[in-house]
Scaffold this active site. Structure first.
Site, PDB file in Angstrom:
ATOM      1  N   HIS A  55       5.740 -54.140  -3.528  1.00 28.50           N
ATOM      2  CA  HIS A  55       5.973 -52.269  -2.163  1.00 28.50           C
ATOM      3  C   HIS A  55       6.778 -52.359  -1.383  1.00 28.50           C
ATOM      4  O   HIS A  55       6.838 -52.567   0.140  1.00 28.50           O
ATOM      5  CB  HIS A  55       4.679 -52.636  -1.719  1.00 28.50           C
ATOM      6  CG  HIS A  55       3.644 -52.293  -2.341  1.00 28.50           C
ATOM      7  ND1 HIS A  55       2.847 -51.845  -2.785  1.00 28.50           N
ATOM      8  CD2 HIS A  55       2.876 -54.060  -3.119  1.00 28.50           C
ATOM      9  CE1 HIS A  55       1.921 -52.128  -3.612  1.00 28.50           C
ATOM     10  NE2 HIS A  55       1.416 -53.146  -3.760  1.00 28.50           N
ATOM     11  N   ASN A 127      -4.290 -49.293  -3.485  1.00 24.43           N
ATOM     12  CA  ASN A 127      -3.539 -49.096  -4.225  1.00 24.43           C
ATOM     13  C   ASN A 127      -4.515 -47.887  -4.026  1.00 24.43           C
ATOM     14  O   ASN A 127      -5.028 -47.674  -4.017  1.00 24.43           O
ATOM     15  CB  ASN A 127      -3.092 -49.619  -5.541  1.00 24.43           C
ATOM     16  CG  ASN A 127      -2.493 -50.671  -5.215  1.00 24.43           C
ATOM     17  OD1 ASN A 127      -1.019 -51.113  -4.671  1.00 24.43           O
ATOM     18  ND2 ASN A 127      -3.133 -52.343  -6.120  1.00 24.43           N
TER      19      ASN A 127
END
Length: 500
Positions: A55, A127
């Site tokens: 990320h 997510n």
């Protein structure tokens, strides 16, 4: 100049000149006593912090969560009181790419939320998909290695990805989502968000419920196919940042509707008997027919950060940040993340990362953590630096104790992978796709398999066959078309070269 603030050093001393370094004569060497120059150069060397291992590339904004419904029969958390309005921060991201990666690449998107509640920060770190590739944290580092660069070539390896996925059939559901039309949302506002894990909540009577968190986009879903994404990337690698920042600057505030799925504690036993998989398995979803969505409220993003580095790059989201009324579950991946996330922040940002303005709770903070790197503004009673003490230091509050957990004491290394059905949920998803969506899914997989050894391709195809006969057949056909097209392109190139 009179109305301008004076330039100072970091210690607050005024700076007389910020144009030229101090030297011996106009051509002479620079003096070490030019402490202002040394300070500027030293700070420049330290302007970056390690990027996130996963990320790394992200975009974010501030906003509010407005609770419009009454869900207090499920949770006593004050953030869920009807009419509650809570300040929040959202950070969206790609999983695999480094900070310089293009925004519009095919990848799962992170959907991390920080709620500054009156009882501390609640972080929901999920997510844009309700499932994940693996269900045990033991395999998470291995999986991430396959998404990063090969140690020898320093290139992304399709072989590593498909080798791992083909050996881990629990990944099928997430792989199918990733390779489908849903794999490249056009911008952060056009995708859903999920807590993904199973969490727990409890009410004032101490009744516990297992819960899944959902955030449904109000902007409508929109996705790029590969050819569209390639054109976007050719023009800008920052398309998500441009879209999110631009929307908020223009006053077009993106919104999501928050829902929960709720399962009473104890019902997970019947759930597993009925479905064939655990309610705590991150690679599976709870069918909405069994556990319908219950509306909670609305999330709106309405303020861009004043400084991207301070507010977004230094933001730190922890699944371990919960508040009274919200807790955890036996979800293995969640349990692993409870350690790995705060540990990553301590390494990447520093010991007192949670005292940075963007991470600091808006509620009072009282603890006995001392010293270490950069203890920002910690003000404590100098006599009460341990506990218990007789000098008025903070004490525990038994009233917020979590109800007893029915799974305490059942310790062991359990393997769900060999005995669980990993095919029916991807099958249900595949059967939802129309002919065009299926064709693009299979073409995307065929393209992603280029250069992968045949034995790995065959192993993965066997999994697709178990999902649905048309799934395996479609990928085989797409590989044949890809191979034929590549051969024709190579032959055409050879003929052109010979003619020249």
């Amino acid at each position: 100049m009179a109305d301008r603030e004076r330039l100072t050093t970091t210690a607050g001393a005024p700076v007389s000149s910020n144009q030229n370094s101090k030297t011996v004569g106009p051509r002479g060497p620079v003096l070490l006593e030019d402490f202002q120059l040394i300070e500027k150069l030293a700070h420049q060397n330290r302007e970056r912090i390690p990027e996130r291992v996963v990320h790394a590339k992200g975009w974010g904004a501030f906003g509010t969560l407005n609770v419009t419904e009454d869900v207090t029969k499920y949770s006593c958390a004050k953030v869920f009181r009807p009419g509650a309005k809570t300040d929040m921060l959202a950070r969206f991201s790609t999983v695999a790419g480094e900070q310089g990666a293009a925004d519009a690449e095919r990848d799962v998107r992170g959907f991390a939320l920080k709620f500054y509640t009156e009882e501390g920060n609640w972080d929901l770190v999920g997510n844009n998909t309700p499932v994940f590739f693996v269900g045990d944290p033991y395999k998470f580092p291995d999986f991430i290695h396959t998404q990063k660069r090969h140690p020898r070539t320093n290139l992304r390896s399709a072989t590593a990805m498909w080798d791992f996925w083909s050996l881990c059939p629990e990944s099928l559901h997430q792989v199918t989502i990733l390779m489908s039309d849903r794999g490249i949302p056009t911008d952060p506002s056009r995708m859903n968000g999920y807590g993904s894990h199973t969490f727990s909540i409890w009410n004032d009577q101490g009744e516990r419920f297992w819960v899944k968190f959902h955030f449904k986009t109000q902007q409508g879903h929109a996705h790029f196919v590969n050819e569209e994404a390639e054109k976007v990337i050719a023009k800008s690698r920052e398309s998500y940042q441009e879209a999110l920042y631009g929307m908020i600057e223009d006053g077009r505030f993106p919104k999501w509707t928050m829902y929960i799925q709720v399962m009473p504690e104890g019902e997970e036993v019947q759930f597993e008997e009925k479905t064939g998989w655990s309610a705590f398995d991150l690679t599976k979803v709870w069918p909405h027919g069994m556990y319908p969505l219950i509306k909670v409220g609305e999330m709106e993003l309405n303020r861009n950060p004043e400084n991207y580095f301070s507010d977004i790059e230094q933001s730190a989201f922890n699944p371990s940040n919960v508040v009274p009324g919200i807790g955890f579950s036996p979800d293995k991946m969640l349990q692993g993340r409870l350690f790995s996330y705060p540990d990553a922040h301590r390494y990447r940002i520093g010991t007192h990362y949670d005292a940075l303005p963007v991470n600091k709770p808006k509620s009072p903070v009282h603890h006995y953590h001392r010293d270490g790197e950069m203890p920002f503004g910690l003000r404590t009673n100098p006599d009460a630096y341990y506990e218990p003490n007789s000098f008025g230091g903070p004490v525990e509050d038994p009233s917020v104790e979590e109800p007893p957990h029915r799974y305490a004491g059942q310790v062991g290394r359990y393997d769900f992978r060999g005995e669980t059905d990993h095919y029916s949920q991807p099958r249900a998803l595949f059967e939802m796709f129309d002919a065009g969506q299926r064709e693009r899914l299979c073409a995307n997989i065929a393209g992603a398999m280029q250069g992968v050894p045949q034995f790995i391709v065959d192993r993965q195809l066997a999994h697709f066959d178990k999902v649905h006969a048309d799934y395996g057949a479609g990928v085989r056909k797409a590989i044949e078309v890809q191979t034929r097209d590549d051969a024709e392109a190579s032959l055409s190139t050879s003929h052109s070269a010979a003619a020249e």
